[in-house]
Scaffold this active site. Structure first.
Site, PDB file in Angstrom:
ATOM      1  N   SER A   1      37.507  43.605  39.263  1.00 51.26           N
ATOM      2  CA  SER A   1      38.501  44.327  39.490  1.00 51.26           C
ATOM      3  C   SER A   1      38.326  45.791  38.459  1.00 51.26           C
ATOM      4  CB  SER A   1      39.799  43.579  38.924  1.00 51.26           C
ATOM      5  OG  SER A   1      39.952  43.485  37.582  1.00 51.26           O
TER       6      SER A   1
ATOM      7  N   ALA B   1      44.661  40.154  31.679  1.00 47.65           N
ATOM      8  CA  ALA B   1      43.731  39.065  31.352  1.00 47.65           C
ATOM      9  C   ALA B   1      42.836  38.967  32.831  1.00 47.65           C
ATOM     10  CB  ALA B   1      44.277  37.670  31.123  1.00 47.65           C
TER      11      ALA B   1
ATOM     12  N   GLY C   1      40.881  41.290  31.402  1.00 45.10           N
ATOM     13  CA  GLY C   1      40.671  42.429  30.935  1.00 45.10           C
ATOM     14  C   GLY C   1      39.730  43.703  31.725  1.00 45.10           C
TER      15      GLY C   1
ATOM     16  N   ASP D   1      55.275  37.972  29.045  1.00 45.12           N
ATOM     17  CA  ASP D   1      55.616  38.463  30.415  1.00 45.12           C
ATOM     18  C   ASP D   1      55.467  39.829  30.736  1.00 45.12           C
ATOM     19  OD1 ASP D   1      56.324  38.806  33.006  1.00 45.12           O
ATOM     20  OD2 ASP D   1      57.942  36.975  32.962  1.00 45.12           O
TER      21      ASP D   1
ATOM     22  N   ASP E   1      47.802  45.506  37.397  1.00 44.43           N
ATOM     23  CA  ASP E   1      47.346  45.013  38.674  1.00 44.43           C
ATOM     24  C   ASP E   1      47.597  43.442  38.756  1.00 44.43           C
ATOM     25  OD1 ASP E   1      45.579  44.617  41.109  1.00 44.43           O
ATOM     26  OD2 ASP E   1      44.016  43.988  39.840  1.00 44.43           O
TER      27      ASP E   1
ATOM     28  N   LYS F   1      50.511  44.885  46.494  1.00 50.81           N
ATOM     29  CA  LYS F   1      49.749  43.759  47.365  1.00 50.81           C
ATOM     30  C   LYS F   1      50.560  44.016  48.739  1.00 50.81           C
ATOM     31  CE  LYS F   1      47.961  42.628  43.857  1.00 50.81           C
ATOM     32  NZ  LYS F   1      46.372  42.912  43.661  1.00 50.81           N
TER      33      LYS F   1
END
EC number: 2.1.1.186
Length: 363
Positions: free
Chosen positions: A195, A228, A230, A267, A284, A313
């Protein structure tokens, strides 16, 4: 000229066509689209004078599902396997006699391209070898300048197959800087996930090269929501930024070892920075696009960041209509409650899948 060809991601031809049809209508052009699933391009048919008008006024940077588009000059079928250059020379010479192309020729550069499909990949090796002889042949008949020039239009030879090619052009002020509209990026061996290429591409697409030193520089503060492991944080770190990586999941140890990353286990929809010193916000997260759009808009309205890059999305159906609705809501909210002018861009990047990437900044 009989229309334009828009290059797009295979499988998104209907979305590309819907957008082209919509944008062209707003510019006073009325035509129709020819599409086929998985072919990687859309043909928009219109009158010759309208095609040239669209080449100037249909702004590529405002198109979401189009990587590059060209105005059609000639469509050559049954191209001989031997001496293709001579066949194209004759075709363009005949075309020049029939039409007036004083504003287009001589072109300043040439791109030999294919659709982004398996068939296109098989043609790419031939296209690389064919570029030089075709350029020489075009110069012989006065269709190209003796030296490369970025002030002249670009000629495109778009090969659909070995025997079928579309010759078209784009203006230098309204084109992608990359062949086929695709930046070729190398996957870093030490990046935590693939990503990472999305954000790398986004920086190159949304931030002009002459502004990057000022807008993407070492020492800036950035926040990565849903960070995460990263992948996006990696791109911020490699550009020298100090990053607040917000995610309950684990971050790659190598990123934490740089000393540039503070991992905040929280969060992403609830976190806010304590200081108003964040330049870049990136996100993302896999979440409903309307919810992500509202979160990004609120960060900007509260001046918790100066620029934001985030992914939305896509739904399964009516993707262009849904995207247009999301973006319109964001624009209206910023216009009603914001502090002034802003820039909003959106693109389905090459490294995106079922999503688009959005960039917003205050001006």
């Amino acid at each position: 000229m009989t229309g334009i060809i828009a290059y797009c991601r295979p499988g998104f031809e209907s979305d590309c066509a819907a957008e082209i049809q919509d944008k062209a209508a707003h510019l006073g052009s009325y035509g129709y689209c020819q599409t086929k699933q998985q072919q990687g391009y859309v043909v928009y048919r219109c009158a010759a004078e309208e095609a040239e008008h669209l080449a100037k006024k249909l702004l590529l940077q405002e198109l979401i599902f189009t990587r590059q588009f060209i105005a059609i000059l000639a469509e050559v079928k049954d191209l001989p396997s031997q001496d293709r250059v001579s066949a194209l020379q004759l075709g363009l010479l005949d075309l020049a006699i029939e039409e007036n192309f004083a504003g287009i020729k001589p072109a300043g550069s040439l791109r030999v391209e294919t659709p982004d499909t398996n068939v296109g990949k098989e043609l790419s090796k031939f296209c690389r070898k064919f570029t030089v002889p075709l350029r020489q042949g075009l110069r012989q008949i006065g269709w190209m300048t003796a030296k490369e020039s970025d002030r002249r239009p670009t000629l495109h030879a778009f090969f659909i197959s070995n025997s079928e090619v579309v010759i078209g052009f784009s203006y230098s002020f309204n084109q992608s800087p990359w062949l086929m509209g695709i930046p070729r990026l190398r996957m870093p061996s030490d990046a935590p996930s693939r990503s990472t290429l999305k954000l790398d591409e986004a920086f190159q697409v949304f931030v002009p090269a002459h502004e990057r030193e000022e807008r993407i520089s070492s020492g800036m503060n950035a926040v990565d929501l849903g960070a995460a492991p990263g992948g996006w944080t990696y791109q911020l770190v490699r550009r020298g930024m100090m990053v607040q990586a917000v995610d309950n999941g684990p971050m790659a140890e190598a990123l934490m070892d740089t000393g540039q990353v503070k991992h905040i286990k929280e969060d992403g929809f609830k976190y806010r920075p304590k200081k108003k010193n964040v330049t870049w916000l990136v996100c993302d997260m896999v979440e409903k696009p309307a919810r992500v759009g509202e979160l990004m808009t609120d960060w900007l309205l509260q001046e918790d960041c100066k620029e934001a890059i985030f992914n939305l999305k896509l739904p399964m159906k009516r993707r262009y209509a849904a995207v247009a609705e999301y973006l319109q809501h964001i624009k209206e909210t910023l216009q009603e409650h914001g502090r002034g002018k802003f820039e909003l861009q959106a693109k389905q990047l090459y490294h995106d899948r079922e999503e688009i990437t959005v960039h917003i900044r205050w001006l």
